[in-house]
Each structure stands twice: as C-alpha cells, then as structure tokens.
Write a protein that holds these residues in place. Structure first.
Motif, PDB file in Angstrom:
ATOM      1  N   ASP A  50     -23.841   3.969  15.587  1.00  0.00           N
ATOM      2  CA  ASP A  50     -24.857   2.933  15.820  1.00  0.00           C
ATOM      3  C   ASP A  50     -24.422   1.909  16.872  1.00  0.00           C
ATOM      4  O   ASP A  50     -25.028   0.863  17.017  1.00  0.00           O
ATOM      5  CB  ASP A  50     -25.209   2.224  14.511  1.00  0.00           C
ATOM      6  N   VAL A  51     -23.383   2.221  17.638  1.00  0.00           N
ATOM      7  CA  VAL A  51     -22.892   1.316  18.675  1.00  0.00           C
ATOM      8  C   VAL A  51     -23.170   1.934  20.039  1.00  0.00           C
ATOM      9  O   VAL A  51     -22.980   3.130  20.253  1.00  0.00           O
ATOM     10  CB  VAL A  51     -21.375   1.062  18.527  1.00  0.00           C
ATOM     11  N   CYS A  52     -23.626   1.091  20.966  1.00  0.00           N
ATOM     12  CA  CYS A  52     -23.826   1.509  22.349  1.00  0.00           C
ATOM     13  C   CYS A  52     -22.950   0.640  23.238  1.00  0.00           C
ATOM     14  O   CYS A  52     -22.892  -0.584  23.057  1.00  0.00           O
ATOM     15  CB  CYS A  52     -25.287   1.332  22.746  1.00  0.00           C
ATOM     16  N   PHE A  53     -22.265   1.269  24.162  1.00  0.00           N
ATOM     17  CA  PHE A  53     -21.447   0.552  25.138  1.00  0.00           C
ATOM     18  C   PHE A  53     -22.105   0.705  26.499  1.00  0.00           C
ATOM     19  O   PHE A  53     -22.448   1.822  26.900  1.00  0.00           O
ATOM     20  CB  PHE A  53     -20.020   1.130  25.179  1.00  0.00           C
ATOM     21  N   LEU A  54     -22.294  -0.408  27.172  1.00  0.00           N
ATOM     22  CA  LEU A  54     -22.902  -0.398  28.494  1.00  0.00           C
ATOM     23  C   LEU A  54     -21.912  -0.928  29.516  1.00  0.00           C
ATOM     24  O   LEU A  54     -21.240  -1.929  29.264  1.00  0.00           O
ATOM     25  CB  LEU A  54     -24.139  -1.313  28.532  1.00  0.00           C
ATOM     26  N   ARG A  55     -21.837  -0.278  30.649  1.00  0.00           N
ATOM     27  CA  ARG A  55     -21.100  -0.825  31.794  1.00  0.00           C
ATOM     28  C   ARG A  55     -22.169  -1.318  32.752  1.00  0.00           C
ATOM     29  O   ARG A  55     -23.161  -0.620  32.998  1.00  0.00           O
ATOM     30  CB  ARG A  55     -20.231   0.236  32.455  1.00  0.00           C
ATOM     31  N   TRP A  56     -21.984  -2.521  33.276  1.00  0.00           N
ATOM     32  CA  TRP A  56     -23.029  -3.126  34.084  1.00  0.00           C
ATOM     33  C   TRP A  56     -22.464  -3.915  35.255  1.00  0.00           C
ATOM     34  O   TRP A  56     -21.275  -4.225  35.309  1.00  0.00           O
ATOM     35  CB  TRP A  56     -23.917  -4.031  33.235  1.00  0.00           C
ATOM     36  N   GLU A  57     -23.382  -4.237  36.155  1.00  0.00           N
ATOM     37  CA  GLU A  57     -23.090  -5.115  37.286  1.00  0.00           C
ATOM     38  C   GLU A  57     -24.124  -6.238  37.254  1.00  0.00           C
ATOM     39  O   GLU A  57     -25.321  -5.982  37.107  1.00  0.00           O
ATOM     40  CB  GLU A  57     -23.211  -4.330  38.589  1.00  0.00           C
ATOM     41  N   PHE A  58     -23.652  -7.452  37.372  1.00  0.00           N
ATOM     42  CA  PHE A  58     -24.519  -8.629  37.410  1.00  0.00           C
ATOM     43  C   PHE A  58     -24.358  -9.273  38.774  1.00  0.00           C
ATOM     44  O   PHE A  58     -23.229  -9.483  39.236  1.00  0.00           O
ATOM     45  CB  PHE A  58     -24.115  -9.613  36.307  1.00  0.00           C
ATOM     46  N   THR A  59     -25.469  -9.555  39.425  1.00  0.00           N
ATOM     47  CA  THR A  59     -25.423 -10.223  40.724  1.00  0.00           C
ATOM     48  C   THR A  59     -26.403 -11.391  40.728  1.00  0.00           C
ATOM     49  O   THR A  59     -27.369 -11.414  39.964  1.00  0.00           O
ATOM     50  CB  THR A  59     -25.788  -9.262  41.875  1.00  0.00           C
ATOM     51  N   GLY A  60     -26.145 -12.344  41.594  1.00  0.00           N
ATOM     52  CA  GLY A  60     -27.023 -13.493  41.760  1.00  0.00           C
ATOM     53  C   GLY A  60     -26.339 -14.522  42.635  1.00  0.00           C
ATOM     54  O   GLY A  60     -25.190 -14.351  43.039  1.00  0.00           O
ATOM     55  N   ARG A  61     -27.052 -15.576  42.924  1.00  0.00           N
ATOM     56  CA  ARG A  61     -26.522 -16.653  43.748  1.00  0.00           C
ATOM     57  C   ARG A  61     -26.424 -17.919  42.912  1.00  0.00           C
ATOM     58  O   ARG A  61     -27.423 -18.372  42.352  1.00  0.00           O
ATOM     59  CB  ARG A  61     -27.418 -16.878  44.959  1.00  0.00           C
ATOM     60  N   VAL A  62     -25.220 -18.477  42.829  1.00  0.00           N
ATOM     61  CA  VAL A  62     -24.993 -19.715  42.083  1.00  0.00           C
ATOM     62  C   VAL A  62     -25.445 -20.872  42.971  1.00  0.00           C
ATOM     63  O   VAL A  62     -24.896 -21.083  44.053  1.00  0.00           O
ATOM     64  CB  VAL A  62     -23.504 -19.869  41.684  1.00  0.00           C
ATOM     65  N   ARG A  63     -26.460 -21.596  42.530  1.00  0.00           N
ATOM     66  CA  ARG A  63     -27.064 -22.651  43.352  1.00  0.00           C
ATOM     67  C   ARG A  63     -26.070 -23.736  43.744  1.00  0.00           C
ATOM     68  O   ARG A  63     -25.965 -24.087  44.917  1.00  0.00           O
ATOM     69  CB  ARG A  63     -28.239 -23.279  42.610  1.00  0.00           C
ATOM     70  N   ARG A  64     -25.363 -24.302  42.777  1.00  0.00           N
ATOM     71  CA  ARG A  64     -24.463 -25.432  43.075  1.00  0.00           C
ATOM     72  C   ARG A  64     -23.337 -25.054  44.023  1.00  0.00           C
ATOM     73  O   ARG A  64     -22.869 -25.877  44.788  1.00  0.00           O
ATOM     74  CB  ARG A  64     -23.871 -26.000  41.795  1.00  0.00           C
ATOM     75  N   LEU A  65     -22.882 -23.825  43.943  1.00  0.00           N
ATOM     76  CA  LEU A  65     -21.776 -23.383  44.794  1.00  0.00           C
ATOM     77  C   LEU A  65     -22.263 -22.742  46.094  1.00  0.00           C
ATOM     78  O   LEU A  65     -21.460 -22.462  46.978  1.00  0.00           O
ATOM     79  CB  LEU A  65     -20.904 -22.385  44.034  1.00  0.00           C
TER      80      LEU A  65
END
Length: 159
Positions: A90-105
């Motif tokens: 009942d366990v699922c493992f996901l490998r992922w990539e997260f992208t975005g632009r951090v506004r303050r930086l």
C-alpha cells in the motif's frame, strides 16, 4: 530474488487496485497543480492527511492547503514532474523534479526528490512524506547562508 549470500527474498506484495488508481490520480493532480486546484486537494487526500517535507510537518487538509498556498505566494510557475514510480503493497514511492522561480531571490529553482505515499482504503492519500536534500538543493543556494553551509560541508569532509 536473493540476497548477496544467496538467501531467498520474497518479492514485495503487489499494490491493490485502489493504491494504483490513487497514485495515478495523485500524480495527475500534482503535475497539473494550480492555485485554484489547491482547493480541491480533498479529491485526492483524506481530511486527516499527514504531510512532511524538510520545512513542514502538518496534519489536516486545511494545513496542507496553507502549505501549497504559501508556495504559490513565494514562487512563480512552480511545477512538479514525476519521473518514476515504485510500489510496495500500500506504499507508493515517487521520484520527482520540482521547478519554479523564487520571487524574493529572483532565482530559478530545481529540486529533485522522492515522496513516500500511503493510502486510505478508498485510494486517497493519507500520508505524504517528501525526502530531498534541503542543505544542498536549497540552503547552499541562499545568499550569505549558502556560503556558510558550503563551508561547513567542506569542513565536515562532505565537500
């Protein structure tokens, strides 16, 4: 399957249909996530969802919605892309990539990580635990703090 010493190892149990379908729904939901969709998290999670990442440890749908609303407040164009899935009962493992632009930086960000999902009987996610290297993928990229974190890593012999 067997271990290096030749002992037999049983294969992991096959995932049940609600887990397979729940994982597919959850991945599709997160890959298409928008600020408006945050209000529909109850479609794919239980009301008592437990969410953990390097910065949060929250329980409940409202708390999880606050985490994602904060992400949209702090970032432009955040996006999740799941690259791999693995199941063990009942366990699922996901490998992922997260992208975005951090506004303050004013900086583009890319984080690679893994998620461990546990499911309720109806296929909705009841626990979501993210695993990723916040030191290397986040703290080291921050102005001032990043230099300190890199220095500490070098001194500790993990350069």
């Amino acid at each position: 399957m067997s271990t290096p010493n030749g002992a037999a190892v049983a294969p992991p149990p096959a995932p049940a249909a609600p887990v397979l379908m729940g994982a597919a729904r959850y991945v599709a939901f997160f890959e298409a996530l928008t600020p408006e969709a945050v209000e529909r998290l109850s479609d794919v999670t239980t009301p008592d969802i437990h969410f953990v990442d390097p910065f949060n440890d929250v329980v409940g749908l409202a708390a999880l919605q606050r985490v994602f609303r904060g992400m949209y407040k702090d970032m432009d164009g955040p996006r999740f892309r799941v690259t791999h899935r693995a199941f063990d009962g009942d366990v699922c493992f996901l490998r992922w990539e997260f992208t975005g632009r951090v506004r303050r930086l004013r900086a583009d960000w890319r984080i690679i990580g893994m998620t461990e999902l546990r499911f309720a009987e109806d296929g909705r996610v009841r626990q979501h635990v993210d695993h990723w290297d916040a030191g290397r993928q986040f703290h080291e990229r921050l102005p001032v703090i990043g230099a300190l974190v890199r220095w500490v890593r070098r001194k500790a012999g993990h350069g």
